[in-house]
Design an enzyme around this catalytic site. Structure first.
Site, short mmCIF file in Angstrom:
data_model
loop_
_atom_site.label_atom_id
_atom_site.label_comp_id
_atom_site.label_asym_id
_atom_site.label_seq_id
_atom_site.Cartn_x
_atom_site.Cartn_y
_atom_site.Cartn_z
N THR A 208 0.85 -1.21 0.00
CA THR A 208 0.00 0.00 0.00
C THR A 208 0.88 1.25 0.00
OG1 THR A 208 -1.46 -1.27 1.46
CG2 THR A 208 -2.07 0.99 1.04
N GLU B 262 5.49 4.55 7.13
CA GLU B 262 5.86 3.59 8.20
C GLU B 262 5.30 2.24 7.77
OE1 GLU B 262 7.68 4.13 10.76
OE2 GLU B 262 7.41 6.16 11.54
N CYS C 123 4.16 -4.11 14.44
CA CYS C 123 5.05 -3.91 13.28
C CYS C 123 6.47 -4.32 13.62
CB CYS C 123 4.99 -2.47 12.80
SG CYS C 123 5.37 -1.26 14.09
P1 NAD Z 1 -2.88 -1.54 4.92
O1 NAD Z 1 -1.76 -1.07 4.07
O2 NAD Z 1 -3.79 -2.58 4.38
O3 NAD Z 1 -3.84 -0.32 5.34
C1 NAD Z 1 -3.35 0.81 6.03
C2 NAD Z 1 -4.26 2.00 5.74
O4 NAD Z 1 -4.15 2.35 4.37
C3 NAD Z 1 -5.73 1.75 6.00
O5 NAD Z 1 -6.28 2.89 6.61
C4 NAD Z 1 -6.28 1.53 4.59
O6 NAD Z 1 -7.66 1.85 4.48
C5 NAD Z 1 -5.44 2.51 3.79
N1 NAD Z 1 -5.32 2.24 2.35
C6 NAD Z 1 -5.52 1.07 1.70
N2 NAD Z 1 -5.27 1.23 0.37
C7 NAD Z 1 -4.90 2.53 0.20
C8 NAD Z 1 -4.51 3.30 -0.93
N3 NAD Z 1 -4.43 2.78 -2.14
N4 NAD Z 1 -4.17 4.59 -0.74
C9 NAD Z 1 -4.20 5.15 0.50
N5 NAD Z 1 -4.58 4.46 1.61
C10 NAD Z 1 -4.92 3.18 1.46
O7 NAD Z 1 -2.21 -2.00 6.29
P2 NAD Z 1 -2.91 -2.75 7.53
O8 NAD Z 1 -3.16 -4.17 7.17
O9 NAD Z 1 -4.02 -1.91 8.03
O10 NAD Z 1 -1.75 -2.69 8.62
C11 NAD Z 1 -0.86 -3.74 8.89
C12 NAD Z 1 0.50 -3.42 8.32
O11 NAD Z 1 0.97 -2.19 8.88
C13 NAD Z 1 1.55 -4.45 8.66
O12 NAD Z 1 2.31 -4.73 7.52
C14 NAD Z 1 2.41 -3.74 9.71
O13 NAD Z 1 3.75 -4.17 9.77
C15 NAD Z 1 2.32 -2.34 9.28
N6 NAD Z 1 2.59 -1.44 10.40
C16 NAD Z 1 3.72 -0.68 10.36
C17 NAD Z 1 4.02 0.16 11.43
C18 NAD Z 1 5.23 1.04 11.41
O14 NAD Z 1 5.32 1.93 12.25
N7 NAD Z 1 6.16 0.86 10.50
C19 NAD Z 1 3.16 0.20 12.53
C20 NAD Z 1 2.03 -0.60 12.53
C21 NAD Z 1 1.74 -1.43 11.45
#
Ligand code: NAD
Length: 474
Positions: free
Chosen positions: A224, A242, A276
């Protein structure tokens, strides 16, 4: 309990013709209807933020600091209500939901005391150069589901203390606590400064492409994040990404095994591995491998019990949502199909008696091959591979995967030796003799496939501001 939720635009409550409900991860019951923001709602929020920015951006740091204290006080006042909602939507126990709220309060207070200050960049007999930090505009905060409040709050308080307006978009898997938090905080900031909109990928994409949003702070999956960065390029938005991590944990032969086992179990299974920076691949020196594995299995079986009651002080619960549940189950199935040695766990659990809910046993797999799905991909769930090593160069090469740029950990009694190994790991943060736990004061960032830019600490705040230099001639 029947609750109502609203998009908050210009400090007003707004419903929607379209709603969705979230599935309770414990029982698979449907929770409350949640309004999905329409394009018109988004446009109204952007306009409200633009209007608010003209005066909000001119407020002083002490004025904004005082409002962050009020935001923290508001969270304290409504902490129990928010934790209850958060526990429902995430499946977290009361203790874990409480941590989400308490950490958000602490973050707000931290930034109420640690704003960016002007600095002298250079001074000589003729010239003085001062750098100052000015807000960017409106920040779009796009958030994941694993720590709904903490991960939204860090983007919100970083935006606000630097004089930006912010529109938060929680994950559609966990919208409720964040929406209620913004609703309850109405009146603290001028209308249009702090707003929330509920929606999925479509709304996220709109935020990334709209010229009225000036920075995107995104937390989520790497795939994403790539879409976010591409969409933001069209309007040259500032971007913080992130992203996912596949943290390696290296246990050196002289590690204090008793302590390491406790810490690594917590690193792998806290919040059922949905962190994460969870420890996601454990590399143990061959000399101590058997002893370590025996200790880890004992620790996991003793402490990480699958328990339904949200009031039970557990740090282990169900997987948050069906999509992720299927992914983690698929990884465990792959281990079984390929005959890898599952030392404990490996099954779904019928906790509720109805066979429903996204419950998985904490699972430890011994020595799966390096090329296995479990080792190569981020599992983001309660299944942990334990591997062995004997040659340092070899383990460093295995640890430094492209998707492992977020966190890592090293265990040794010899801190110099641990530091030497830590410096060879290609990750944004490395913890020594401790599982991966971010600290508000420390910059938190991913490198390689784990992200771009970072948050927290002073350096994190810099990404929410332009740094402008004033050149004085004496
Ligand atoms: P995701 O990428 O599926 O979704 C994250 C957000 O992005 C959601 O609000 C979603 O609606 C939105 N989104 C989806 N498609 C989009 C697009 N095309 N454009 C803009 N926004 C869009 O992630 P998830 O499954 O919600 O979260 C889990 C992931 O997050 C895991 O891989 C985890 O490692 C990561 N994570 C990283 C951190 C960090 O600080 N690096 C912290 C927590 C989680």
């Amino acid at each position: 309990m029947q609750l109502q939720f609203y998009n908050i635009i210009n400090d007003e409550l707004r419903g929607s013709e379209n709603t969705h409900t979230v599935t309770d991860p414990r029982t698979e019951d449907e929770l409350w209807p949640c309004p999905i923001a329409a394009t018109e709602d988004f446009e109204d929020a952007v306009s409200a933020a633009q209007k608010a920015f003209t005066t909000w951006s001119q407020t002083t740091v002490p004025e904004r600091q005082a409002l962050l204290v009020k935001l923290a006080d508001n969270l304290k006042e409504h902490g129990e209500e928010l934790a209850n909602i958060l526990a429902k939507e995430t499946g977290k126990s009361a203790i874990l939901a409480g941590i989400d709220v308490q950490a958000a309060i602490a973050q707000s207070l931290y930034y109420s005391q640690n704003a960016l200050q002007d600095e002298i960049q250079h001074e000589d007999a003729h010239t003085k150069i001062i750098s100052t930090h000015i807000p960017i505009g409106t920040v779009g905060a796009i958030c994941p589901w694993n720590f709904p409040l903490i991960l939204s709050n860090i983007k919100v308080v970083s935006s606000l203390i630097t004089g930006n307006c912010v529109i938060v978009k929680p994950s559609p898997f966990t919208p409720y606590a964040v929406m209620k938090w913004v609703e309850l905080a109405r009146g603290i900031f001028p209308p249009g400064v702090f707003q929330v909109l509920n929606g999925g990928a479509e709304l996220g994409a709109l935020m990334c492409s709209h010229p009225g949003i000036h920075k995107i702070s995104f937390t989520g999956q790497t795939s994403t994040g790539k879409k976010v960065m591409a969409a933001c390029a069209k309007t040259l938005k500032k971007v913080t990404l992130e992203l996912a991590g596949n943290d390696a944990c290296i246990v050196l032969p002289d590690a204090d095994l008793e302590k390491a086992v406790v810490s690594i179990a917590s690193g792998g299974f806290f919040n059922a591995g949905q962190v994460c920076v969870a420890s996601k691949r454990i590399y143990v020196h061959e000399k101590i491998y058997d002893e370590f594995l025996e200790g880890l299995v004992k620790e996991v079986e003793g402490k990480y019990k699958v328990e339904e009651d949200g009031e039970v002080p557990s740090v282990f619960g169900p997987v948050d949502n069906k999509l992720q549940f299927e992914i983690v189950k698929g990884i465990i199935e792959d281990c079984k199909n390929k005959g890898y040695e599952i030392k404990t766990g490996g099954k779904t659990v019928n906790v509720t008696g109805s066979g429903k809910g996204f419950w998985l046993e904490p699972t430890v797999v011994s020595r799966p091959p390096e090329e296995s799905l479990l080792v190569q991909e981020e599992q983001f769930g309660p299944v942990l591979p334990v591997l062995s090593w004997s040659d340092e160069d070899d383990v460093i090469r295995r640890a430094n995967l492209a998707n492992a740029g977020l966190g890592a950990s090293v265990y040794s009694r010899d801190l110099r030796e641990a530091e030497r190994v830590a410096r060879r790991l290609e990750a944004g943060s490395v913890w020594i003799n401790q599982s991966e736990r971010p600290n508000f004061a420390a910059y938190f960032s991913g490198i390689k496939d784990s992200g771009f830019g970072g948050e927290m600490g002073r350096q994190g705040l810099l990404s929410y501001a332009y740094t402008k230099c004033l050149h004085f001639t004496k």
